[in-house]
Design a protein around this motif. Structure first.
Motif, mmCIF file in Angstrom:
data_model
loop_
_atom_site.group_PDB
_atom_site.id
_atom_site.type_symbol
_atom_site.label_atom_id
_atom_site.label_comp_id
_atom_site.label_asym_id
_atom_site.label_seq_id
_atom_site.Cartn_x
_atom_site.Cartn_y
_atom_site.Cartn_z
ATOM 1 N N ARG A 69 18.842 -17.067 13.845
ATOM 2 C CA ARG A 69 17.700 -17.647 14.559
ATOM 3 C C ARG A 69 17.712 -17.266 16.038
ATOM 4 N N LYS A 70 18.890 -17.342 16.646
ATOM 5 C CA LYS A 70 18.994 -17.029 18.071
ATOM 6 C C LYS A 70 18.589 -15.581 18.353
ATOM 7 N N THR A 71 18.982 -14.671 17.485
ATOM 8 C CA THR A 71 18.684 -13.246 17.667
ATOM 9 C C THR A 71 17.356 -12.839 17.028
ATOM 10 N N LYS A 72 16.740 -13.772 16.292
ATOM 11 C CA LYS A 72 15.486 -13.541 15.561
ATOM 12 C C LYS A 72 15.644 -12.542 14.408
ATOM 13 N N ILE A 73 16.881 -12.249 14.038
ATOM 14 C CA ILE A 73 17.141 -11.347 12.908
ATOM 15 C C ILE A 73 16.646 -11.964 11.605
ATOM 16 N N ASP A 74 16.570 -13.292 11.541
ATOM 17 C CA ASP A 74 16.085 -13.940 10.320
ATOM 18 C C ASP A 74 14.662 -13.531 9.971
ATOM 19 N N GLU A 75 13.928 -13.027 10.964
ATOM 20 C CA GLU A 75 12.534 -12.627 10.755
ATOM 21 C C GLU A 75 12.391 -11.201 10.195
ATOM 22 N N LEU A 76 13.452 -10.397 10.252
ATOM 23 C CA LEU A 76 13.340 -8.983 9.860
ATOM 24 C C LEU A 76 12.788 -8.741 8.451
ATOM 25 N N PRO A 77 13.153 -9.542 7.449
ATOM 26 C CA PRO A 77 12.572 -9.295 6.121
ATOM 27 C C PRO A 77 11.044 -9.405 6.085
ATOM 28 N N GLN A 78 10.451 -10.033 7.094
ATOM 29 C CA GLN A 78 8.996 -10.127 7.137
ATOM 30 C C GLN A 78 8.347 -8.766 7.358
ATOM 31 N N LEU A 79 9.149 -7.765 7.702
ATOM 32 C CA LEU A 79 8.616 -6.398 7.768
ATOM 33 C C LEU A 79 8.044 -6.004 6.403
ATOM 34 N N ILE A 80 8.633 -6.521 5.348
ATOM 35 C CA ILE A 80 8.119 -6.273 3.990
ATOM 36 C C ILE A 80 6.736 -6.912 3.851
ATOM 37 N N ASN A 81 6.590 -8.164 4.346
ATOM 38 C CA ASN A 81 5.287 -8.829 4.302
ATOM 39 C C ASN A 81 4.242 -8.060 5.092
ATOM 40 N N VAL A 82 4.650 -7.499 6.239
ATOM 41 C CA VAL A 82 3.709 -6.736 7.068
ATOM 42 C C VAL A 82 3.302 -5.455 6.336
ATOM 43 N N LEU A 83 4.262 -4.751 5.786
ATOM 44 C CA LEU A 83 3.961 -3.508 5.067
ATOM 45 C C LEU A 83 3.044 -3.772 3.869
ATOM 46 N N LYS A 84 3.272 -4.878 3.156
ATOM 47 C CA LYS A 84 2.449 -5.236 1.995
ATOM 48 C C LYS A 84 1.038 -5.662 2.379
ATOM 49 N N GLY A 85 0.837 -6.042 3.645
ATOM 50 C CA GLY A 85 -0.483 -6.497 4.070
ATOM 51 C C GLY A 85 -0.667 -7.997 4.000
ATOM 52 N N ASP A 86 0.428 -8.737 3.780
ATOM 53 C CA ASP A 86 0.372 -10.204 3.792
ATOM 54 C C ASP A 86 0.334 -10.734 5.212
ATOM 55 N N MET A 87 0.912 -9.951 6.143
ATOM 56 C CA MET A 87 1.070 -10.397 7.524
ATOM 57 C C MET A 87 0.831 -9.234 8.471
ATOM 58 N N SER A 88 0.757 -9.572 9.760
ATOM 59 C CA SER A 88 0.712 -8.607 10.847
ATOM 60 C C SER A 88 1.914 -8.896 11.736
ATOM 61 N N PHE A 89 2.238 -7.985 12.626
ATOM 62 C CA PHE A 89 3.272 -8.296 13.607
ATOM 63 C C PHE A 89 2.790 -9.427 14.514
ATOM 64 N N VAL A 90 1.521 -9.385 14.889
ATOM 65 C CA VAL A 90 0.966 -10.378 15.813
ATOM 66 C C VAL A 90 -0.174 -11.127 15.129
ATOM 67 N N GLY A 91 -0.083 -12.435 15.187
ATOM 68 C CA GLY A 91 -1.098 -13.297 14.596
ATOM 69 C C GLY A 91 -0.588 -14.724 14.592
ATOM 70 N N PRO A 92 -1.373 -15.649 14.100
ATOM 71 C CA PRO A 92 -0.918 -17.034 14.016
ATOM 72 C C PRO A 92 0.212 -17.158 12.987
ATOM 73 N N ARG A 93 1.268 -17.884 13.325
ATOM 74 C CA ARG A 93 2.380 -18.055 12.383
ATOM 75 C C ARG A 93 1.875 -18.734 11.122
ATOM 76 N N PRO A 94 2.280 -18.235 9.955
ATOM 77 C CA PRO A 94 1.814 -18.835 8.700
ATOM 78 C C PRO A 94 2.445 -20.201 8.466
ATOM 79 N N ASN A 95 1.614 -21.169 8.155
ATOM 80 C CA ASN A 95 2.099 -22.519 7.919
ATOM 81 C C ASN A 95 2.262 -22.790 6.430
ATOM 82 N N LEU A 96 2.854 -23.938 6.155
ATOM 83 C CA LEU A 96 3.022 -24.400 4.787
ATOM 84 C C LEU A 96 1.734 -25.086 4.325
#
Length: 187
Positions: free
Chosen positions: A87-114
């Motif tokens: 969390r401190k290094t934000k490395i926990d977010e790296l797998p979201q690169l898969i979400n970005v590549l798939k088109g589920d997410m962007s690098f920049v945008g509103p954080r997805p909520n539950l």
């Protein structure tokens, strides 16, 4: 050319290159995570563009039995030792690169909520926030506005989306990578 189309092109190129370059780090974290929690990858259903569900991928930072709630509602004691580092290094977010590549997410945008964050969903829906892809980072994250203040978060998301340029896209990514903002901090 539309700003959001340009941003999508950058998203695809950067997420592909990021996964290509960072796969050894991702693999190391998976192996270490096996010893930490036994389940190093965390997949959770989140609200995506047009309020469609998608599976958000992250490295697990909390114990496996932690209740599925917004980060600000989770207990700090549920974060593992590896989780604190990720969390401190934000490395926990790296797998979201898969979400970005798939088109589920962007690098920049509103954080997805539950889906159980009804107040935030209502505030974001009023302002049309769900018309765009959710993001890994954005104005709210670099300003330390989290999901505990739904109205302010939705208004900040709207402000970002109304003024987002390619320059801002890179600015938010750089600010996040260099440590600006705590994102959705656990209290």
């Amino acid at each position: 050319m539309n700003e959001f189309f340009k941003i999508r092109v950058f998203d695809i190129v950067f997420s592909f290159c990021g996964l290509l370059l960072l796969w050894p780090i991702l693999l190391i974290i998976v192996v270490i995570g096996m010893f930490d929690t036994g389940s190093p990858v965390f997949i959770q259903t989140r609200v995506g563009k047009n309020q469609k569900p998608f599976k958000l991928i992250k490295f697990r930072t909390m114990t496996v039995d932690t209740q599925s709630v917004a980060s600000h509602l989770a207990s700090n004691t549920s974060i593992t030792r590896l989780g604190h580092f990720l969390r401190k290094t934000k490395i926990d977010e790296l797998p979201q690169l898969i979400n970005v590549l798939k088109g589920d997410m962007s690098f920049v945008g509103p954080r997805p909520n539950l889906f159980n964050q009804q107040e935030l969903i209502a505030e974001r829906d009023k302002l049309g926030i769900y018309k765009v892809l959710p993001g890994i980072t954005g104005l709210s994250q670099v300003q330390n506005i989290d999901m505990s203040t739904p109205k302010l978060l939705a208004e900040t998301d709207k402000k970002m989306l109304d003024t987002l340029t390619i320059k801002d896209y890179f600015k938010y990514i750089i600010m996040t990578a260099t440590g600006s903002g705590a994102g959705d901090a656990v209290k």
